[in-house]
Design an enzyme around this catalytic site. Structure first.
Site, mmCIF file in Angstrom:
data_model
loop_
_atom_site.group_PDB
_atom_site.id
_atom_site.type_symbol
_atom_site.label_atom_id
_atom_site.label_comp_id
_atom_site.label_asym_id
_atom_site.label_seq_id
_atom_site.Cartn_x
_atom_site.Cartn_y
_atom_site.Cartn_z
ATOM 1 N N TYR A 55 -22.232 53.349 -17.828
ATOM 2 C CA TYR A 55 -22.706 52.040 -18.290
ATOM 3 C C TYR A 55 -23.077 51.179 -17.093
ATOM 4 O O TYR A 55 -22.313 51.092 -16.139
ATOM 5 C CB TYR A 55 -21.618 51.324 -19.097
ATOM 6 N N GLU A 57 -24.798 47.772 -17.478
ATOM 7 C CA GLU A 57 -25.422 46.526 -17.958
ATOM 8 C C GLU A 57 -25.579 45.543 -16.806
ATOM 9 O O GLU A 57 -24.652 45.346 -16.020
ATOM 10 C CB GLU A 57 -24.560 45.897 -19.054
ATOM 11 N N ASP A 201 -51.518 46.693 -20.502
ATOM 12 C CA ASP A 201 -50.630 47.780 -20.912
ATOM 13 C C ASP A 201 -51.309 49.086 -20.513
ATOM 14 O O ASP A 201 -52.181 49.588 -21.211
ATOM 15 C CB ASP A 201 -50.390 47.708 -22.427
ATOM 16 N N THR A 228 -45.570 53.087 -19.809
ATOM 17 C CA THR A 228 -44.560 54.093 -20.077
ATOM 18 C C THR A 228 -44.489 54.990 -18.850
ATOM 19 O O THR A 228 -45.420 55.039 -18.043
ATOM 20 C CB THR A 228 -44.939 54.954 -21.295
ATOM 21 N N LYS A 231 -46.192 59.501 -19.789
ATOM 22 C CA LYS A 231 -47.531 59.984 -20.136
ATOM 23 C C LYS A 231 -48.192 60.544 -18.867
ATOM 24 O O LYS A 231 -47.678 61.488 -18.309
ATOM 25 C CB LYS A 231 -48.310 58.886 -20.831
ATOM 26 N N ARG A 237 -39.018 59.921 -20.597
ATOM 27 C CA ARG A 237 -39.438 58.899 -21.561
ATOM 28 C C ARG A 237 -38.794 57.561 -21.215
ATOM 29 O O ARG A 237 -37.567 57.432 -21.255
ATOM 30 C CB ARG A 237 -38.999 59.272 -22.986
HETATM 31 C C1 LIG Z 1 -47.482 55.004 -25.790
HETATM 32 C C2 LIG Z 1 -47.811 53.586 -25.724
HETATM 33 C C3 LIG Z 1 -46.831 52.587 -25.923
HETATM 34 C C4 LIG Z 1 -45.462 52.830 -26.519
HETATM 35 O O1 LIG Z 1 -44.651 53.749 -25.984
HETATM 36 P P1 LIG Z 1 -43.401 54.370 -26.760
HETATM 37 O O2 LIG Z 1 -42.646 54.961 -25.626
HETATM 38 O O3 LIG Z 1 -43.963 55.373 -27.709
HETATM 39 O O4 LIG Z 1 -42.660 53.295 -27.458
HETATM 40 C C5 LIG Z 1 -47.206 51.271 -25.719
HETATM 41 N N1 LIG Z 1 -48.459 50.948 -25.380
HETATM 42 C C6 LIG Z 1 -49.417 51.877 -25.209
HETATM 43 C C7 LIG Z 1 -50.792 51.439 -24.850
HETATM 44 C C8 LIG Z 1 -49.137 53.216 -25.384
HETATM 45 O O5 LIG Z 1 -50.112 54.121 -25.230
#
Ligand SMILES: *Cc1c(COP(=O)(O)O)cnc(C)c1O
Length: 419
Positions: A55, A57, A201, A228, A231, A237
């Site tokens: 933990y 936090e 994003d 994220t 990807k 993740r």
């Molecule tokens: C994949 C994605 C997310 C969200 O990611 P998760 O890990 O699935 O919650 C947010 N914004 C964009 C543009 C994404 O492609």
């Protein structure tokens, strides 16, 4: 590394069977979903390490529990590396995934009811950019800009007019399904004219920004970039919020204690490893190959009569109009390709008349195939198989034989960690 498999096989054969099944699936099929990748063996190892027991936090130096000597150090490593890689002043690496990451930004910088100007969801925006079914869509007022139906470009006069009319407090760009780079300077102008924050994003393509083959929003003075880690970056993740120093305290407070409790330290250790790898010059080469493969796949599919949204790609993904190209909706196309060993995902197209579970197209991407070491010769091969399978939907024998061909191709390109 392998010892845990034997332990699991003996102690829980039911779960072990699902793990072995998934390993075999990943080994023998080709992953073409643009948001997926194969992470590094070191990341797989650290995800299953004792960091998961802890933990932590709070933030390094300011934790609510003792015993933080090594968790502090690994989180510092992740933050420093993120700042160096993306040329930013502050990084928060605690978001549990992409969705809470974006929620933390909205809730940290805005008040409920405030207006956010974001990309229309059918034109490429993400669920977390205010889909009506999402909690954020109820909490904030989302106004939408679209792409030009003929060219796929974003009309910034129209975006600026929307901004003047609706006075957003945040201008959001970035996407989940759009095959082009973005004009960050133009977004910054729109936001500055109405005194709004700028947020990008970059979840899908942050690996390509890190590798220097796509633009970096911080070069145009953006306030916040979210991404994220799993990807195109190839990590575990998770999510990261990168921002200017002035916003650091509000962002950190919004993630913890605003939205989350204990961070997942095993994931943060994996993010530190991932960012270390992305700082290596070899990663720029990976990013270049992801892009070259996507261009090659786009050209090969186009040559076979496949209609692509915007006519091509500047990033790692293509959006194909399967309805216009083959008379097949995206769900049917996804199913046929799956049967033939190629995993893609159905995708809603700009102003799609069809519903999200039966949309008019699919998304195809190259990060995972490139991680396996595939190049342009393999992309041409894949394009040929895809076009063949989709143009003969009644031919189950063809799908069986392509599935075997895909498996023998995949056998030559092992999945990292499953060699
Ligand atoms: C994949 C994605 C997310 C969200 O990611 P998760 O890990 O699935 O919650 C947010 N914004 C964009 C543009 C994404 O492609």
């Amino acid at each position: 590394m392998r010892a845990y498999r034997e332990l699991l096989a003996a102690s829980d054969p039911d779960v072990f069977a699902t793990l072995s099944g998934e390993e075999a699936r990943q080994r023998s099929g080709i992953e073409l979903i643009p948001s997926e990748n194969y992470t590094y063996p070191e990341v797989l190892a650290v995800l299953g390490s004792v960091f998961t027991n802890k933990y932590a936090e709070g933030y390094p130096g300011r934790r609510y529990y003792g015993g933080q000597e090594f968790t502090d150090r690994v989180e510092e490593l992740a933050r420093e590396r993120a700042c160096r890689l993306f040329r930013c002043e502050h990084a928060n690496v605690q978001p549990l995934s992409g969705s809470p990451m974006n929620q933390a930004v909205y809730l940290g910088l805005l008040e409920p009811g405030d207006t956010i100007l974001a990309m229309d969801l059918s034109h490429g925006g993400h669920l977390t950019h205010g889909a009506p079914v999402s909690h954020m869509g109820r909490l904030f007022r989302f106004v939408r800009y679209k792409t030009d139906p003929a060219t796929g470009a974003i009309d910034f006069d129209a975006v600026a007019a929307l901004a003047r009319e609706h006075k957003p407090r945040l201008v959001l760009c970035g996407y989940t399904s759009y095959p082009r780079d973005l004009d960050y300077a133009a977004f910054k102008n729109v936001a500055d004219a109405v005194g709004a924050y700028t947020m990008c994003d970059a979840s899908h393509y942050a690996g390509l920004v890190a590798g220097g083959v796509m633009g970096n929003p911080f070069d145009c003075g953006f306030d916040v970039v979210t991404t994220t880690s799993h990807k195109s970056l190839r990590g575990p993740r998770g999510g990261m919020i990168l921002c200017r120093r002035e916003l650091a305290a509000r962002i950190d407070k919004s993630v913890f204690p605003g939205l989350q409790g204990g961070p997942h330290m095993n994931v943060i250790a994996g993010i530190a490893i991932t960012l270390g790898k992305a700082l290596d010059p070899a990663f720029a080469d990976y990013a270049r190959r992801v892009l070259a493969n996507a261009r090659c796949l786009a050209a090969s599919l186009t040559a076979r009569g496949v209609k692509l949204v915007t006519g091509g790609t500047d990033n790692h993904m293509l959006v194909a109009d399967t309805q216009a190209s083959f008379g097949l909706d995206g769900r049917a196309a996804e199913g046929l390709l799956d049967e033939a060993g190629m995993t893609t995902n159905k995708q809603i197209l700009p102003d799609d008349p069809n519903p999200p579970l039966r949309p008019s197209g699919i998304r195809v991407g190259t990060p995972a195939a490139t991680t396996r070491g595939m190049g342009e010769a393999e992309m041409e091969q894949l394009a040929g198989w895809m076009a063949e399978v989709l143009s003969r939907p009644g031919d189950a024998e063809l799908r069986r034989s392509v599935r075997e061909d895909v498996a023998s191709l995949c056998a030559r390109f092992p999945v990292p960690g499953l060699e």
